[in-house]
Write an enzyme that holds these catalytic residues in place. Structure first.
Site, PDB file in Angstrom:
ATOM      1  N   HIS A  25       0.825  -1.210   0.000  1.00 26.66           N
ATOM      2  CA  HIS A  25       0.000   0.000   0.000  1.00 26.66           C
ATOM      3  C   HIS A  25       0.857   1.258   0.000  1.00 26.66           C
ATOM      4  O   HIS A  25       0.462   2.276  -0.563  1.00 26.66           O
ATOM      5  CB  HIS A  25      -0.941  -0.005   1.223  1.00 26.66           C
ATOM      6  N   ASP A 124      -5.361   6.272   2.194  1.00 24.45           N
ATOM      7  CA  ASP A 124      -5.655   4.937   1.671  1.00 24.45           C
ATOM      8  C   ASP A 124      -7.132   4.615   1.911  1.00 24.45           C
ATOM      9  O   ASP A 124      -7.650   4.816   3.017  1.00 24.45           O
ATOM     10  CB  ASP A 124      -4.745   3.920   2.383  1.00 24.45           C
TER      11      ASP A 124
END
Ligand code: UDP
Length: 469
Positions: A25, A124
């Protein structure tokens, strides 16, 4: 609020970028941040405490980055124990929310030209609750989705309850957003077999869509041409911006000087060993195999793969993370040292870009998939869980740049099958076709990131709205 890790002179509008603390990520969000900085934004990447304590040097080099870094407390120092995933996620949420709120308050109270209050927080999509914190401080927020549009829309349908829960492996699913039919086992594993996972983990994925209607902008790490039908479906109803592939510029448009790697790493790559070994090999002669940063195979499965690679008569470079090494057959490294290099981590982009690589046996993580597409490397798909089965489906049936291994009803891959797939991709009837398709997609990904390309335009548009409101 905690201290600066590295600070840069102020320029343009300031934004914060907050990645979720996992290697797969962080990588794409860092690349996106570098693109934004290259177009004139001042970008501060927020590194959470658990992550910052695990970062390795020299793999992590703050000073040579065009970005500013800032550390906030996420409730953990060092690698968190995630045995109780629900408790872990809740603690992370509470602590990051508090730390971010304090940080934003601090910015507002101490608004200086060096440290201007950020105009926006890009976070995110695994942390949709950030939006509330950001808006409470009078700022704007936008999520960054680290998975493909196809996967995102499947989660969206599942979140809305549009997918039946009684589907079985070979059933076909028709989704309004995805043109072709999908088999149930092509769906992300959290959707096809949710009962295999903790409820909190399934919720983490589906909740990415919990406040979709409130968003003014959302970013996805993909490019239009890769999944045009779904991208169109999404952009018709949400303010989606496709901005990928988010991989270092050296491997795409080469417009960002010295942008060769992501810049933050939790693992120590054995770079020299890999590159020197590859330099001594013939073009397209090596099988590269890696299961990414998280997937873990059983002992028997590792043994079977080892047997298959050995039988294949090809050279192979195998990433076996330190935590997996004890699963290798006894003395396997020594026995295969003439034809194999086994490392605990490699510079994957440099490896994929090397002329010696003939194919990539991959778990089909989205970053690995995008990297292989961007570098034109044919794939052998061995998906494990989460979005990987869907990515594998696209690799084989949509982009036609690889094959998928056949596994038994327990997901077990035999030595014969892996050997067969290696031959199929490297010297089979379809080798040329697969390679031609891979080359085609490589060009298209580059075009997307070049000046005026679809992703470049989307980034440019976003930046110019911030710079010239
Ligand atoms: N990676 C790497 N070296 C390795 C294995 C993986 O640098 O030996 C990087 C890879 O380039 C990718 C990331 O780790 O950027 C893995 O992300 P992906 O989404 O493919 O899988 P995940 O680790 O999230 O399952």
């Amino acid at each position: 609020m905690e201290g600066e890790i590295y600070q840069k002179p102020s320029k343009g509008a300031h934004i914060l970028v907050l990645p979720y603390p996992l290697q797969g990520h962080i990588n794409p969000m860092l690349q996106f941040s570098k693109r934004l900085a290259s177009k004139g934004l001042q970008v501060t990447v927020i590194i959470t405490s658990s992550l910052s304590n695990q970062l390795l040097t020299p793999q992590t080099n703050f000073t040579s980055s065009p970005l500013e870094f800032l550390r906030i407390f996420d409730g953990f120092e060092g690698e968190p124990i995630k045995d109780d995933i629900e408790a872990y996620l809740e603690h992370l949420k509470v602590c990051i929310s508090e730390s971010l709120f304090e940080l934003l308050k601090h910015y507002k109270q101490n608004n200086t030209s060096l440290h201007p209050t950020p105009k926006m927080v890009i976070y995110d999509a695994f942390m949709p609750w950030i939006l509330e914190v950001v808006r409470k401080c009078g700022l704007e927020g936008a999520p960054f989705f680290t998975q493909s549009c196809v996967v995102n829309t499947i989660y969206y349908h599942a979140y809305n309850g549009d997918l039946s829960t009684s589907l079985r492996g070979s059933d076909l699913v028709s989704l309004p957003s995805v043109g072709s039919l999908l088999r149930v086992d092509d769906l992300p594993s959290f959707v096809s077999t949710p009962s295999l996972y903790p409820v909190a983990l399934v919720k983490l994925l589906l909740d990415q869509f919990s406040n979709l209607k409130e968003l003014n902008c959302l970013f996805v790490n993909t490019m239009d041409m890769l999944e045009i039908e779904v991208v169109n479906w999404m952009t018709n109803q949400w303010p989606v911006k496709t901005i990928g592939p988010c991989i270092p510029s050296t491997y795409l448009d080469k417009r960002l000087p010295d942008d060769k790697d992501y810049g933050l790493s939790l693992f120590e790559a054995q770079t020299n060993a890999c590159i020197q070994w590859l330099d001594a090999r013939e073009p397209a002669s090596v099988v590269y195999i890696s299961m990414g940063s998280m997937a873990s195979l059983g002992n028997e499965q590792m043994g079977e793969i080892a047997k298959g690679l050995d039988k294949s008569s090809k050279y192979f470079l195998w990433v076996v993370r330190a935590s997996e090494e004890n699963k290798l057959p006894l003395n396997f490294k020594e026995k295969t040292s003439q034809k194999a290099l086994i490392v605990s981590w490699c510079p994957q982009l440099e490896v994929l870009a090397h002329h010696a690589i003939g194919c990539f046996v991959t778990h089909c993580g989205w970053n690995s998939t995008l990297e292989a597409i961007s570098l034109g490397v044919p794939m052998i798909a061995f998906p494990q869980w989460t979005d990987q089965p869907t990515n594998a489906k696209c690799i084989v049936d949509h982009w036609k740049i690889g094959v998928r291994v056949r596994v038994d009803e327990n997901g077990f891959l035999s030595a014969d099958e892996i050997e067969f797939c290696i031959r199929e991709v490297m010297e089979g009837e379809f080798t040329k076709e697969i390679k031609n398709n891979a080359t085609k997609w490589r060009h298209l990904t580059r075009q997307a990131m070049e000046e005026g390309g679809s992703s470049d335009r989307n980034i440019e548009e976003f930046v110019s709205k911030l710079l010239h409101p």
